[in-house]
Design an enzyme around this catalytic site. Structure first.
Site, short mmCIF file in Angstrom:
data_model
loop_
_atom_site.label_atom_id
_atom_site.label_comp_id
_atom_site.label_asym_id
_atom_site.label_seq_id
_atom_site.Cartn_x
_atom_site.Cartn_y
_atom_site.Cartn_z
N ARG A 1 27.56 -8.23 -29.04
CA ARG A 1 26.92 -7.52 -30.14
C ARG A 1 26.89 -6.01 -29.88
O ARG A 1 26.99 -5.57 -28.75
CB ARG A 1 25.48 -8.02 -30.31
CG ARG A 1 25.40 -9.44 -30.81
CD ARG A 1 23.97 -9.95 -30.80
NE ARG A 1 23.43 -10.00 -29.44
CZ ARG A 1 22.14 -10.12 -29.17
NH1 ARG A 1 21.26 -10.20 -30.14
NH2 ARG A 1 21.72 -10.18 -27.93
N LYS B 1 14.14 1.09 -22.84
CA LYS B 1 15.24 1.43 -21.92
C LYS B 1 16.23 0.29 -21.83
O LYS B 1 15.94 -0.77 -21.33
CB LYS B 1 14.72 1.77 -20.52
CG LYS B 1 15.80 2.34 -19.61
CD LYS B 1 15.17 2.81 -18.31
CE LYS B 1 16.20 3.28 -17.32
NZ LYS B 1 16.94 4.45 -17.69
N ALA C 1 17.86 -11.50 -31.84
CA ALA C 1 17.81 -12.95 -31.64
C ALA C 1 16.41 -13.51 -31.79
O ALA C 1 16.24 -14.71 -31.97
CB ALA C 1 18.35 -13.30 -30.26
N TRP D 1 28.52 -8.26 -10.72
CA TRP D 1 27.86 -6.96 -10.87
C TRP D 1 28.37 -6.00 -9.80
O TRP D 1 28.67 -4.83 -10.08
CB TRP D 1 26.33 -7.11 -10.76
CG TRP D 1 25.59 -5.83 -10.99
CD1 TRP D 1 25.16 -5.32 -12.18
CD2 TRP D 1 25.16 -4.89 -9.99
NE1 TRP D 1 24.51 -4.12 -11.99
CE2 TRP D 1 24.50 -3.83 -10.66
CE3 TRP D 1 25.29 -4.83 -8.59
CZ2 TRP D 1 23.96 -2.73 -9.98
CZ3 TRP D 1 24.77 -3.73 -7.91
CH2 TRP D 1 24.11 -2.70 -8.61
N THR E 1 26.08 -8.79 -18.77
CA THR E 1 26.86 -8.52 -17.55
C THR E 1 27.70 -9.74 -17.18
O THR E 1 28.88 -9.62 -16.83
CB THR E 1 25.91 -8.15 -16.40
OG1 THR E 1 25.07 -7.08 -16.83
CG2 THR E 1 26.66 -7.73 -15.16
N LYS F 1 22.64 -11.26 -18.80
CA LYS F 1 23.47 -12.16 -19.64
C LYS F 1 24.74 -11.45 -20.11
O LYS F 1 25.84 -12.00 -20.01
CB LYS F 1 22.64 -12.64 -20.82
CG LYS F 1 23.36 -13.55 -21.79
CD LYS F 1 22.42 -14.38 -22.60
CE LYS F 1 21.25 -13.60 -23.15
NZ LYS F 1 21.61 -12.58 -24.15
N PHE G 1 18.89 -13.41 -25.93
CA PHE G 1 17.70 -13.93 -25.24
C PHE G 1 17.95 -15.30 -24.61
O PHE G 1 19.07 -15.62 -24.24
CB PHE G 1 16.49 -13.94 -26.19
CG PHE G 1 16.06 -12.57 -26.62
CD1 PHE G 1 15.92 -11.53 -25.70
CD2 PHE G 1 15.81 -12.28 -27.96
CE1 PHE G 1 15.54 -10.26 -26.09
CE2 PHE G 1 15.41 -11.00 -28.36
CZ PHE G 1 15.28 -10.00 -27.42
N PHE H 1 21.68 -10.91 -6.86
CA PHE H 1 21.05 -9.63 -6.50
C PHE H 1 21.08 -9.52 -4.98
O PHE H 1 21.00 -10.53 -4.27
CB PHE H 1 19.59 -9.58 -6.99
CG PHE H 1 19.45 -9.21 -8.44
CD1 PHE H 1 18.97 -7.96 -8.82
CD2 PHE H 1 19.79 -10.12 -9.44
CE1 PHE H 1 18.84 -7.63 -10.17
CE2 PHE H 1 19.66 -9.80 -10.78
CZ PHE H 1 19.18 -8.53 -11.15
#
Length: 558
Positions: free
Chosen positions: A96, A107, A275, A411, A75, A73, A303, A383
């Site tokens: 944020r 991670k 969130a 990306w 990205t 999101k 989220f 992807f």
């Protein structure tokens, strides 16, 4: 072919001096307070001087319910901002700040990824400009002053059993969820049960993100209810006389941080309420400032749309008088497959049937967003393992709902890979078709508001809350808090309160375990199911692999 990691890409970025980035939005060097060469705060005087300007277009980026497959999101938010600039629009991004808790826990960071990132990546995921430390300090100053007031005679007659102000730290530490303080004798005060939340769950964080300026900040801090007397009357932060000193600690933290994308476009990174616990949006002051000085502002809500977008609309937009012109819902082929029952290890192989099966989750979010009167477009975050047939399955499904899905390759390709989405979003925003309205009016009863979100957004059949909770809500209505919106604290992984239930379930109930009044922030928190306000670290926290390498560079972030 080997792909570079996000941190490697970020390290190779050709950053421009932050004064150049500010100049793109008409912010002079004198109006920036630099923190090094690549980040700065925007001065309060500059912000105040923009108030009479027209607002630009506001674009919200949200997503399906998160899965372990990852949605991207942030990205996509960053990529869309770059994409809008690439097609000739004057655009800024508002996201944020990252919390240290998840950074060292599961991670992750909050700066985007691949060639759609905000830099400096290491700084943003660690101490940045110290905003979260300031919030932690202000929050805990109030905690110390409450206990100190009780120690020196308790003139306010606080009931020790009814101190509701917990302490905070910006770390995942399950050992601090429930503790006993003031052991060790008379000199240390009166023993009582207490606990810690994570800083991003602090009401001070929510207040900083919703306050318009320093005066509003101090007023809201003063409104915080910290405890109750034996007769159940509230004790406020201003009764403890902590609001002034807290405002002093937060003076710089109130100013939005300006940084840049890999393509040297402006990004405001400010505030960071969780969130699933709080309202999950960056600060009102950053968003409103950006809207005055950019033609397009791309912001995200945390989220899935059931949490972040709903709170963005019903809490942030309601408080700040904002209205989004378009919404982008981020989805991935991989996440659709997971919602369709495919295990994470098997996501690499084509499975069109599972994609179709999993699209129900996306469909629910599209319907929900349209329920706010705002047009929604789907960004399929690409992807390399995605096949054409899988992508087409999502596009066909979304088209059947009267919306559209656009494949985005930001990306891997930066702004070039997302120009189609940027063009479509700008067309929608300029068309003026958005007729934004909140989900419920201010006048509706508090329990009804909770029921409205549960039924209209989560598609639950009922809300389960015992008499004690209903009575508490009624008391708050009688005390004048009935017009406040509700902030639902629930799992991000599902429309239900069970994180394992994927897809678009119906026929479930939403249990309310506890309600909290955030009188300063201006909302009622309804804690649903097993949600935690202080997370724990996983079995193998990412902090185990974060270190400095031989060149003195940080390894292991992301």
């Amino acid at each position: 072919m080997g792909y570079k990691t996000d941190i490697e890409i970020a390290r190779e970025a050709s950053k421009r001096p932050i004064q150049e980035i500010g100049a793109k939005l008409g912010i002079s060097a004198e109006d920036l307070v630099p923190y090094g060469h690549d980040k700065a705060k925007v001065s309060a005087d500059f912000i105040a001087a923009q108030s009479s300007k027209e607002n630009g277009k506001l674009i919200l980026v949200t997503a399906i319910n998160p899965t372990p497959a990852g949605e991207g999101k942030t990205t996509t938010t960053v990529g869309l901002g770059d994409g809008l600039n690439a097609i000739g629009k004057k655009a800024a991004i508002c996201i944020r700040e990252a919390s240290l808790g998840p950074c060292f826990g599961m991670k992750g960071g909050a700066a985007g990824g691949g060639y759609a990132q905000v830099v400096p990546m290491e700084d943003m995921n660690l101490h940045f400009t110290g905003d979260f430390h300031a919030i932690t300090s202000a929050h805990n100053l109030l905690s110390a002053m409450i206990d100190n007031h009780i120690y020196w005679g308790n003139a306010l007659e606080i009931d020790l059993r009814r101190v509701v102000w917990r302490r905070v730290m910006d770390m995942n530490d399950r050992a601090l969820r429930d503790i006993v303080t003031s052991l060790g004798g008379v000199a240390n005060g009166f023993p009582r049960q207490a606990g810690f939340d994570i800083t991003v769950a602090s009401e001070v964080m929510a207040i900083l993100c919703l306050a318009k300026d320093l005066d509003d900040l101090q007023k809201r801090l003063g409104d915080i209810i910290v405890a109750y007397r034996r007769d159940r009357t509230p004790v406020y932060c201003r009764d403890i006389k902590a609001d002034g000193a807290m405002t002093v600690l937060l003076k710089d933290a109130m100013q939005p941080n300006l940084v840049q994308t890999l393509e040297n476009n402006p990004a405001f990174v400010h505030g960071g309420p969780f969130a699933n616990i709080a309202h999950g949006c960056n600060s009102v002051v950053a968003t409103t400032t950006a809207l005055k000085i950019a033609d397009y502002v791309v912001t995200e809500a945390g989220f899935g749309a059931d949490l972040g977008a709903e709170k963005f609309m019903d809490i942030k937009c309601r408080h700040a008088g904002l209205a989004p012109d378009a919404v982008v819902i981020v989805a991935t082929v991989r996440a659709m497959k997971m919602n369709g029952g495919v295990k994470k290890d098997d996501l690499g192989s084509e499975n069109v049937a599972a994609v179709k099966e999993g699209c129900a989750n996306l469909g629910r979010h599209i319907e929900n967003v349209k329920g706010f009167g705002v047009p929604a477009v789907v960004a399929i975050n690409h992807f390399v393992t995605d096949t054409d047939a899988e992508v087409e399955a999502i596009k066909d499904y979304v088209a059947s709902l009267g919306s559209e899905a656009i494949l985005c390759k930001h990306w891997a390709e930066g702004s070039k890979g997302i120009e189609a989405l940027a063009t479509r979003v700008s067309e929608i925003a300029e068309s003026g078709v958005a007729k934004f309205e909140t989900l419920y009016p201010n006048e509706m009863g508090l329990f009804e508001k909770i029921e409205t979100v549960a039924k209209k957004i989560y598609r639950a059949d009922e809300v389960i809350a015992d008499k004690k909770i209903r009575d508490q809500l009624k008391q708050w209505e009688d005390a004048g808090y009935g017009a406040l919106p509700v902030c639902m604290a629930k799992t991000q992984y599902s429309f239900t309160t069970d994180p394992n239930v994927r897809g678009a379930p119906t026929g479930h109930s939403i249990p309310i375990r506890e309600v909290r009044l955030s009188a300063g922030a201006g909302f009622i928190v309804a804690i649903c199911g097993e949600i935690m306000t202080m997370p724990g670290l996983p079995r193998v926290p990412s902090s185990e692999s974060i270190m400095l390498n031989d060149q003195g560079q940080i390894e292991g972030l992301f």
